[in-house]
Design a protein around this motif. Structure first.
Motif, PDB file in Angstrom:
ATOM      1  N   ALA A  18       0.841  -1.201   0.000  1.00 38.84           N
ATOM      2  CA  ALA A  18       0.000   0.000   0.000  1.00 38.84           C
ATOM      3  C   ALA A  18       0.878   1.254   0.000  1.00 38.84           C
ATOM      4  CB  ALA A  18      -0.935  -0.010   1.209  1.00 38.84           C
ATOM      5  N   GLU A  37      10.255   2.924   6.598  1.00 36.27           N
ATOM      6  CA  GLU A  37       9.865   1.539   6.896  1.00 36.27           C
ATOM      7  C   GLU A  37      10.646   1.050   8.115  1.00 36.27           C
ATOM      8  OE1 GLU A  37       7.729  -1.031   5.967  1.00 36.27           O
ATOM      9  OE2 GLU A  37       8.846  -2.039   7.553  1.00 36.27           O
ATOM     10  N   ARG A  45       3.833  -7.687   4.804  1.00 37.79           N
ATOM     11  CA  ARG A  45       3.354  -9.075   4.848  1.00 37.79           C
ATOM     12  C   ARG A  45       3.657  -9.838   3.562  1.00 37.79           C
ATOM     13  NH1 ARG A  45      -2.495  -7.570   6.705  1.00 37.79           N
ATOM     14  NH2 ARG A  45      -1.646  -5.458   6.543  1.00 37.79           N
ATOM     15  N   ARG A  61      -0.814 -18.083  -0.249  1.00 39.07           N
ATOM     16  CA  ARG A  61      -1.532 -18.373  -1.459  1.00 39.07           C
ATOM     17  C   ARG A  61      -1.131 -17.394  -2.510  1.00 39.07           C
ATOM     18  NH1 ARG A  61      -6.869 -16.626  -2.242  1.00 39.07           N
ATOM     19  NH2 ARG A  61      -6.771 -15.816  -0.159  1.00 39.07           N
ATOM     20  N   LEU A  62      -1.899 -16.639  -2.936  1.00 35.39           N
ATOM     21  CA  LEU A  62      -2.139 -16.169  -4.251  1.00 35.39           C
ATOM     22  C   LEU A  62      -2.600 -14.746  -4.216  1.00 35.39           C
ATOM     23  CD1 LEU A  62      -5.631 -16.720  -3.996  1.00 35.39           C
ATOM     24  CD2 LEU A  62      -4.468 -18.832  -3.648  1.00 35.39           C
ATOM     25  N   VAL A 267       8.606   4.985  12.804  1.00 34.01           N
ATOM     26  CA  VAL A 267       7.898   6.231  13.117  1.00 34.01           C
ATOM     27  C   VAL A 267       7.184   6.048  14.455  1.00 34.01           C
ATOM     28  CG1 VAL A 267       5.995   7.727  12.382  1.00 34.01           C
ATOM     29  CG2 VAL A 267       7.675   6.892  10.707  1.00 34.01           C
ATOM     30  N   ASP A 427      -4.677  -2.515   3.799  1.00 28.72           N
ATOM     31  CA  ASP A 427      -5.790  -3.441   3.541  1.00 28.72           C
ATOM     32  C   ASP A 427      -6.957  -3.230   4.495  1.00 28.72           C
ATOM     33  OD1 ASP A 427      -4.428  -4.450   5.750  1.00 28.72           O
ATOM     34  OD2 ASP A 427      -4.403  -6.528   5.027  1.00 28.72           O
ATOM     35  N   VAL A 434      -4.311  -8.165  -0.992  1.00 28.97           N
ATOM     36  CA  VAL A 434      -3.321  -7.346  -1.679  1.00 28.97           C
ATOM     37  C   VAL A 434      -4.039  -6.310  -2.540  1.00 28.97           C
ATOM     38  CG1 VAL A 434      -1.464  -7.408  -3.378  1.00 28.97           C
ATOM     39  CG2 VAL A 434      -1.657  -9.221  -1.667  1.00 28.97           C
TER      40      VAL A 434
HETATM   41  C1  LIG Z   1      -0.148 -15.470   6.163  1.00 33.09           C
HETATM   42  C2  LIG Z   1      -0.835 -14.497   5.264  1.00 33.09           C
HETATM   43  C3  LIG Z   1      -1.590 -14.953   4.184  1.00 33.09           C
HETATM   44  C4  LIG Z   1      -2.229 -14.047   3.331  1.00 33.09           C
HETATM   45  N1  LIG Z   1      -2.884 -14.527   2.240  1.00 33.09           N
HETATM   46  C5  LIG Z   1      -3.363 -13.648   1.323  1.00 33.09           C
HETATM   47  C6  LIG Z   1      -3.907 -14.097   0.093  1.00 33.09           C
HETATM   48  O1  LIG Z   1      -3.935 -15.268  -0.167  1.00 33.09           O
HETATM   49  N2  LIG Z   1      -4.367 -13.187  -0.784  1.00 33.09           N
HETATM   50  C7  LIG Z   1      -4.326 -11.843  -0.531  1.00 33.09           C
HETATM   51  O2  LIG Z   1      -4.742 -11.028  -1.380  1.00 33.09           O
HETATM   52  N3  LIG Z   1      -3.812 -11.385   0.633  1.00 33.09           N
HETATM   53  C8  LIG Z   1      -3.333 -12.254   1.552  1.00 33.09           C
HETATM   54  N4  LIG Z   1      -2.792 -11.789   2.721  1.00 33.09           N
HETATM   55  C9  LIG Z   1      -2.932 -10.356   3.043  1.00 33.09           C
HETATM   56  C10 LIG Z   1      -1.934  -9.470   2.317  1.00 33.09           C
HETATM   57  O3  LIG Z   1      -0.623  -9.938   2.545  1.00 33.09           O
HETATM   58  C11 LIG Z   1      -2.108  -8.060   2.888  1.00 33.09           C
HETATM   59  O4  LIG Z   1      -3.454  -7.648   2.711  1.00 33.09           O
HETATM   60  C12 LIG Z   1      -1.225  -7.006   2.232  1.00 33.09           C
HETATM   61  O5  LIG Z   1       0.096  -7.468   2.072  1.00 33.09           O
HETATM   62  C13 LIG Z   1      -1.273  -5.751   3.103  1.00 33.09           C
HETATM   63  O6  LIG Z   1      -0.386  -4.769   2.621  1.00 33.09           O
HETATM   64  P1  LIG Z   1      -0.246  -3.386   3.406  1.00 33.09           P
HETATM   65  O7  LIG Z   1       0.719  -2.569   2.640  1.00 33.09           O
HETATM   66  O8  LIG Z   1      -1.611  -2.822   3.645  1.00 33.09           O
HETATM   67  O9  LIG Z   1       0.303  -3.739   4.846  1.00 33.09           O
HETATM   68  P2  LIG Z   1       1.680  -4.436   5.307  1.00 33.09           P
HETATM   69  O10 LIG Z   1       2.145  -5.423   4.308  1.00 33.09           O
HETATM   70  O11 LIG Z   1       1.422  -4.931   6.688  1.00 33.09           O
HETATM   71  O12 LIG Z   1       2.738  -3.238   5.331  1.00 33.09           O
HETATM   72  C14 LIG Z   1       2.799  -2.317   6.398  1.00 33.09           C
HETATM   73  C15 LIG Z   1       4.253  -1.917   6.598  1.00 33.09           C
HETATM   74  O13 LIG Z   1       4.296  -0.905   7.599  1.00 33.09           O
HETATM   75  C16 LIG Z   1       5.466  -1.120   8.374  1.00 33.09           C
HETATM   76  N5  LIG Z   1       5.304  -0.424   9.668  1.00 33.09           N
HETATM   77  C17 LIG Z   1       4.452  -0.731  10.670  1.00 33.09           C
HETATM   78  N6  LIG Z   1       4.591   0.144  11.696  1.00 33.09           N
HETATM   79  C18 LIG Z   1       5.548   1.037  11.317  1.00 33.09           C
HETATM   80  C19 LIG Z   1       6.129   2.187  11.939  1.00 33.09           C
HETATM   81  N7  LIG Z   1       5.732   2.596  13.157  1.00 33.09           N
HETATM   82  N8  LIG Z   1       7.098   2.880  11.275  1.00 33.09           N
HETATM   83  C20 LIG Z   1       7.500   2.484  10.033  1.00 33.09           C
HETATM   84  N9  LIG Z   1       6.975   1.385   9.407  1.00 33.09           N
HETATM   85  C21 LIG Z   1       6.004   0.670  10.026  1.00 33.09           C
HETATM   86  C22 LIG Z   1       5.540  -2.629   8.500  1.00 33.09           C
HETATM   87  O14 LIG Z   1       6.849  -3.066   8.860  1.00 33.09           O
HETATM   88  C23 LIG Z   1       5.134  -3.064   7.092  1.00 33.09           C
HETATM   89  O15 LIG Z   1       6.252  -3.197   6.241  1.00 33.09           O
HETATM   90  C24 LIG Z   1      -2.144 -12.656   3.590  1.00 33.09           C
HETATM   91  C25 LIG Z   1      -1.394 -12.194   4.679  1.00 33.09           C
HETATM   92  C26 LIG Z   1      -0.728 -13.101   5.489  1.00 33.09           C
HETATM   93  C27 LIG Z   1       0.122 -12.578   6.617  1.00 33.09           C
END
Ligand SMILES: Cc1cc2nc3c(=O)[nH]c(=O)nc-3n(C[C@H](O)[C@H](O)[C@H](O)COP(=O)(O)OP(=O)(O)OC[C@H]3O[C@@H](n4cnc5c(N)ncnc54)[C@H](O)[C@@H]3O)c2cc1C
Length: 470
Positions: A18, A37, A45, A61-62, A267, A427, A434
């Motif tokens: 995101a 980060e 994730r 998964r996927l 942060v 998310d 994703v």
């Molecule tokens: C086991 C598992 C299985 C999944 N399976 C699926 C699937 O099959 N299909 C699908 O679509 N999605 C799946 N997901 C969900 C998907 O991975 C997430 O929805 C997506 O990656 C979220 O992205 P994001 O950028 O919103 O958050 P994140 O990936 O959580 O990124 C947030 C970032 O912020 C950083 N952060 C947090 N706090 C701070 C701070 N204070 N200062 C600086 N940085 C910070 C973290 O380190 C992280 O890098 C799965 C997730 C997991 C864990």
């Protein structure tokens, strides 16, 4: 009035998909952006662990590529997306049955459509190698979704039941998203029971499929989100990014101007015109976008709701004698053990295992059993019909807060603009996928660009202050 000295127009907190997608949008509009980060790498994730030549994803998964999703700016050299075999394999009463195969020419079209949302990340997709398949995909009449092979003992009931389900899925694939989002909203399990489908169809196919798609074994998810997930399944194939889930965030990070992303910077607080970090003190800016996971976002932005989460555990095994299930996603319709779904993922993406070895990745939803590896091995030997005693365990990844729960009422368009200067994405603002994360980033960056009056020349970023010795 003197302009305060900014170090960036926008500071993005978090380099998951995101945050990186939002930064890509902002920088491509001339907005100077700094991404901070906390971890030592990007991806959040969507990390991929490298062990002895294997590439092990934390997400099991996927990319469910046909979710209504964003179309990121073209011009990115994106990852290759590799499709699973069409439909799924369902294990029931000791046999495996293929189900949910998109049919005929429409199937081919919809597979392309399904890849489109994520492939929009990639302006120049390379050729997708055909996965080796040992179970041929059956064809059904054009324009329909074939639900199962017409075999005795198929888990889906009679041929009439199967035809009704196939017709229902086909209708769903063609229903506009807005209509699905306007339907009455119930927990998915209740909605399924109210749709007049035979219990066998629900328990033998829809339950295990939805549990896998939503990471929700009890189907407490909003029926609207469940319909979106089923629509995505009926309209296209699940995919894996070649080389691991990290390929998507890495591609986004590469698209940013050098020096945009700073890892190892946590942060600790945010305001509309600055962030405070544990390592670099205060960084001034014109707007802040919090792009962390839901819990970290609520810590930085008190008052933000913290959802419940679905825990997910992914167990990676290797063997030199892989089961003959091809590049299929295998689901357990009987719920005869902890594994919700499993696949020989090196058949989908050969780069995930060294030559001569296969990588089998299996996902456990919900609470994790005490000896998870032993329980998973026993279950896998039944699902694949082969001994797993000599399989080697590569990793067990447990994420207690893997996926935010989407219980009804679920708003897939939660506000991303909190104040002028303070924004949030991830998310937890959209759907827990994703695609949802990317979509929320698109909404948040659009709000920032509108507030900053993008198009006007922005200032030049100053370097970050050096890390303090403490
Ligand atoms: C086991 C598992 C299985 C999944 N399976 C699926 C699937 O099959 N299909 C699908 O679509 N999605 C799946 N997901 C969900 C998907 O991975 C997430 O929805 C997506 O990656 C979220 O992205 P994001 O950028 O919103 O958050 P994140 O990936 O959580 O990124 C947030 C970032 O912020 C950083 N952060 C947090 N706090 C701070 C701070 N204070 N200062 C600086 N940085 C910070 C973290 O380190 C992280 O890098 C799965 C997730 C997991 C864990």
């Amino acid at each position: 009035m003197l302009e305060p000295a900014y170090q960036a127009d926008v500071v993005v907190v978090g380099a998951g998909v995101a945050g990186l997608a939002a930064a890509h949008r902002l920088t491509s509009q001339g907005v100077t952006t700094t991404v901070l980060e906390a971890a030592h790498g990007v991806g959040g994730r969507m990390a991929t662990e490298k062990v002895d030549g294997f590439r092990l994803d934390r997400i099991g998964r996927l990319l469910s590529a046909a979710y209504p999703g964003p179309h990121l700016a073209p011009g990115l050299d994106g990852p290759v997306l590799l499709p699973y075999a069409p439909g799924v394999l369902l294990h029931s009463e000791g046999r495996r049955h293929r189900a949910g195969v998109p049919a005929g020419t429409r199937g081919a079209r919809s597979a392309r459509g399904a890849l489109h949302a994520v492939r929009a990340l990639a302006s120049a997709p390379r050729a997708v190698p055909a996965p080796r398949r040992t179970v041929p995909a059956p064809l059904a009449p054009g324009g329909t979704v074939a639900v199962a092979r017409p075999r005795t003992g198929a888990p889906l009931g009679t041929a009439v039941d199967q035809a009704r389900l196939g017709a229902a899925l086909t209708r769903l694939a063609h229903t506009p998203v807005e209509r699905l989002l306007a339907r009455p909203e119930l927990p998915a399990a209740e909605a399924l029971a109210a749709r007049g489908l035979p219990p066998r169809t629900i328990d033998g196919f829809l339950r295990p499929l939805l549990a896998a798609l939503l990471c929700d074994p009890d189907l407490t998810t909003s029926s609207r989100c469940a319909d979106l997930a089923l629509r995505a399944f009926a309209g296209g194939r699940p995919v894996l990014p070649a080389g691991g889930a990290e390929a998507v965030p890495e591609m986004l990070a590469r698209s940013l101007p050098p020096g945009t992303v700073h890892t190892g910077v946590r942060v600790t607080s945010v305001a509309t015109n600055s962030v405070t970090t544990a390592e670099h003190g205060v960084i001034r800016c014109r707007a802040v976008l919090v792009a962390t996971d839901a819990r970290a976002a609520a810590e930085l932005l008190p008052g933000l709701r913290v959802p419940d989460f679905h825990p997910v555990t992914v167990v990676h095994h290797t063997t030199d004698d892989p089961p003959a299930t091809g590049a299929s996603l295998l689901l357990d319709a009987d719920r005869g053990g902890p594994v919700a779904h499993t696949a020989v993922v090196s058949r989908v993406d050969p780069s995930r295992a060294p030559a001569g070895r296969a990588l089998v990745s299996s996902t456990v939803l919900g609470p994790v059993p005490s000896d998870v590896d032993a329980a998973v091995r026993i279950h896998l030997s039944r699902l694949y019909g082969t001994s797993t005693a000599r399989w080697e365990t590569l990793a067990v990844h447990h994420a207690a807060e893997a996926v935010p729960a989407m219980r009804p009422p679920h708003d897939p368009h939660r506000p991303v603009r909190l104040l002028a200067g303070l924004y949030v994405c991830g998310d937890h603002r959209d759907t827990s996928t994703v695609q949802g994360a990317l979509h929320s980033a698109e909404r948040a960056s659009a709000a920032i660009l509108a507030d900053l009056g993008a198009g006007r020349p922005m200032h030049t970023a100053e370097p970050l202050p050096a890390a303090s010795a403490a």
